[in-house]
Design an enzyme around this catalytic site. Structure first.
Site, PDB file in Angstrom:
ATOM      1  N   LYS A 253       0.835  -1.201   0.000  1.00  0.00           N
ATOM      2  CA  LYS A 253       0.000   0.000   0.000  1.00  0.00           C
ATOM      3  C   LYS A 253       0.872   1.253   0.000  1.00  0.00           C
ATOM      4  O   LYS A 253       2.021   1.228   0.448  1.00  0.00           O
ATOM      5  CB  LYS A 253      -0.898   0.009   1.249  1.00  0.00           C
ATOM      6  N   ARG A 327     -10.782 -11.124   0.704  1.00  0.00           N
ATOM      7  CA  ARG A 327     -11.646 -12.157   0.128  1.00  0.00           C
ATOM      8  C   ARG A 327     -11.035 -13.548   0.292  1.00  0.00           C
ATOM      9  O   ARG A 327     -11.748 -14.544   0.327  1.00  0.00           O
ATOM     10  CB  ARG A 327     -11.947 -11.811  -1.341  1.00  0.00           C
TER      11      ARG A 327
END
Ligand code: BES
Ligand code: MN
Ligand code: ZN
Length: 472
Positions: A253, A327
């Site tokens: 990130k 996920r």
């Protein structure tokens, strides 16, 4: 929490906070205030302090303007009280009857006032050493509001518990810490609790969760708690994303994108505390919480793009972005919940930045394969004031997540937008036939860096109250 009867008005020793609508007529017990009110503007948010000497009434009175009653709702009434107690930082006795009006019952007013008083007084104090003393809030009403207020306060205390877990710095809230907290809670509430560590996760084949975990020096945990409040009835699972920190992995990130990623376990925290609430209020339902916990970091063995992970379900997943880790953790937790017999699933996850872009901070994104199930949750949400907004999920998104040439699916599809719907489609691939499912993307609603007048900044505990409302 003290509840006064109206006949005890003179016994109130703290400030008496009297909320008043513009143009409202005072109840006979408060008629002595009439002369003071004549010159006051009762616009929403205005407050006035009165010192009076008639010994039949409390000495210190705080008048709280409510503005026009037409635009008031039970939630706004509660927020106004929350704002007041947070601002005043002082012991207050709240006069409930004048917070009610023709379309807000005394009961609704009492419930919202006591919920928001507890919610608003919350501050994260677990790490800093100096603790501020929390003011004592009491209520006074002509009606019997004791049990209502107690229930509302219990609800807020479970929401605040979720906020505490979310706000905890990630070096104090590792996957092991989260598991320990779940275990402590299960003992306190006498709930069944099972914690799988890496060894057991390898044995059952939870390869997606374990794949994400490889970059972390902390172990992964799959945490299951069960509350059986309706023996024989089908089970619902609250599945939570528990990324105690999400650095993105090798798809690292950016600096600004990484700040705040301790909140990436709010799905797990809120699922856990929703179960706590359901258990404490002795809900008539069978509910389990299944929490997938790990960090997503970088290390010598961290997972990378182009790897293929074999999930607990047996389906294979090509990694196309290590930052789409939520996920992966969730798909194994969802499969595990179904293996444990869940016929309904509600998952909570800070899953996509796209959801924040689409809905902002006040809405939770909702997806489902069972419209009636979502209807029921939305009804509960209307009662609690927590906002849901349904986003689309159809065959197109399923086609996109199945485009891998080396595996059953890929974990990230880029360049076509609709990131929240693609993530939801990925999750739905793991929902078995006949299982009703709602996916709640709380990426925006899980935490609020600016706070609000009735809310400390940080984790919000979103959906804990609504899930408590759904399973009571
Ligand atoms: N935890 C993030 C999602 C997130 C972003 C939550 C901002 C709160 C605020 C999630 O794991 C993530 O990184 N999602 C990626 C998915 C993408 C790589 C497909 C995202 O949203 O950018
Ligand atoms: Mn991520
Ligand atoms: Zn994440």
């Amino acid at each position: 929490m003290k509840i006064y009867r109206l006949s005890d008005l003179s016994a109130v020793a703290s400030w008496l906070a009297v909320p008043i609508y513009k143009g409202a007529t005072l109840p006979s017990e408060l008629e002595f205030l009439k002369e003071y009110l004549e010159d006051l503007s009762l616009e929403k948010g205005k407050s006035f302090r009165i010192l009076q000497t008639d010994s039949r009434y409390p000495k210190h009175i705080l008048i709280l303007g409510l503005g026009d009653k037409e635009s008031m709702t039970p939630q706004k009434a509660g927020e106004t009280i929350g704002e007041c107690v947070r601002r005043e930082k002082e012991d207050l006795c709240i006069f409930i009857d004048t917070l009610a009006c023709d379309h807000i019952s005394v009961q609704d007013a009492a419930r919202e006032a006591s919920y928001y008083a507890e919610y608003a007084l919350y501050d994260f104090t677990k790490i800093r050493r100096e603790k501020e003393t929390v003011p004592e809030i009491s209520f006074i009403s002509s009606q019997d509001i004791s049990s209502l207020c107690e229930q509302a306060r219990l609800t807020a205390s479970c929401v605040n518990h979720a906020r505490d877990l979310g706000n905890m710095p990630n070096n104090f809230m590792t996957p092991e810490d989260l598991a320990e907290e779940a275990s402590r809670l299960s003992q306190e509430l006498n709930l069944d609790c099972e914690i799988l560590t890496n060894k057991e996760l390898e044995e059952i084949g939870a390869g997606a969760l374990l794949g994400v975990n490889r970059g972390s020096s902390h172990g992964a945990r799959l945490i299951t708690l069960r509350y059986e409040g309706d023996p024989g009835a089908p089970w619902t699972a609250l599945v939570g994303k528990g990324l105690t920190f999400d650095a993105g992995g090798y798809n690292l990130k950016s600096a600004s994108g990484m700040d705040g990623m301790k909140f990436d376990m709010c799905g797990a925290a809120n699922a856990l505390c929703a179960l706590e609430l359901i258990a404490r209020q002795k809900g008539k339902a069978n509910v389990m919480a299944v929490l997938g916990a790990t960090e997503n970091k970088i290390g010598p063995d961290a997972y990378t793009c182009n790897e293929v992970l074999v999930s607990l379900s047996g389906k294979t997943i090509e990694i196309t972005n290590t930052d789409a880790e939520g996920r992966l953790v969730l798909c194994d937790a969802i499969t595990y919940a179904q293996q444990q017999g869940a016929k309904k699933i509600i998952d909570l996850a800070t899953l996509t930045g796209a959801c924040v872009a689409a809905l902002g901070k006040n809405y939770t994104g909702a997806f489902t394969n069972a419209p009636e199930f979502l209807d029921a949750l939305e009804k509960a949400g209307q009662k609690t004031g927590e906002k849901l907004w349904q986003l689309p999920l159809d065959e197109y998104f399923h086609e996109q997540v199945q485009k891998s040439t080396v595996a059953d699916m890929n974990n990230c599809v880029s360049g076509i937008g609709a990131g929240s719907s693609l993530a939801a489609a990925f999750l739905e691939e793991f929902i078995e036939e006949g299982v009703q499912w709602i996916h709640l993307d709380i990426a925006g609603s899980s935490d609020f860096s600016d706070g609000k007048p009735y809310m400390a900044k940080g984790a919000t505990g979103v959906m804990v109250r609504t899930l408590g409302e759904m399973f009571r």
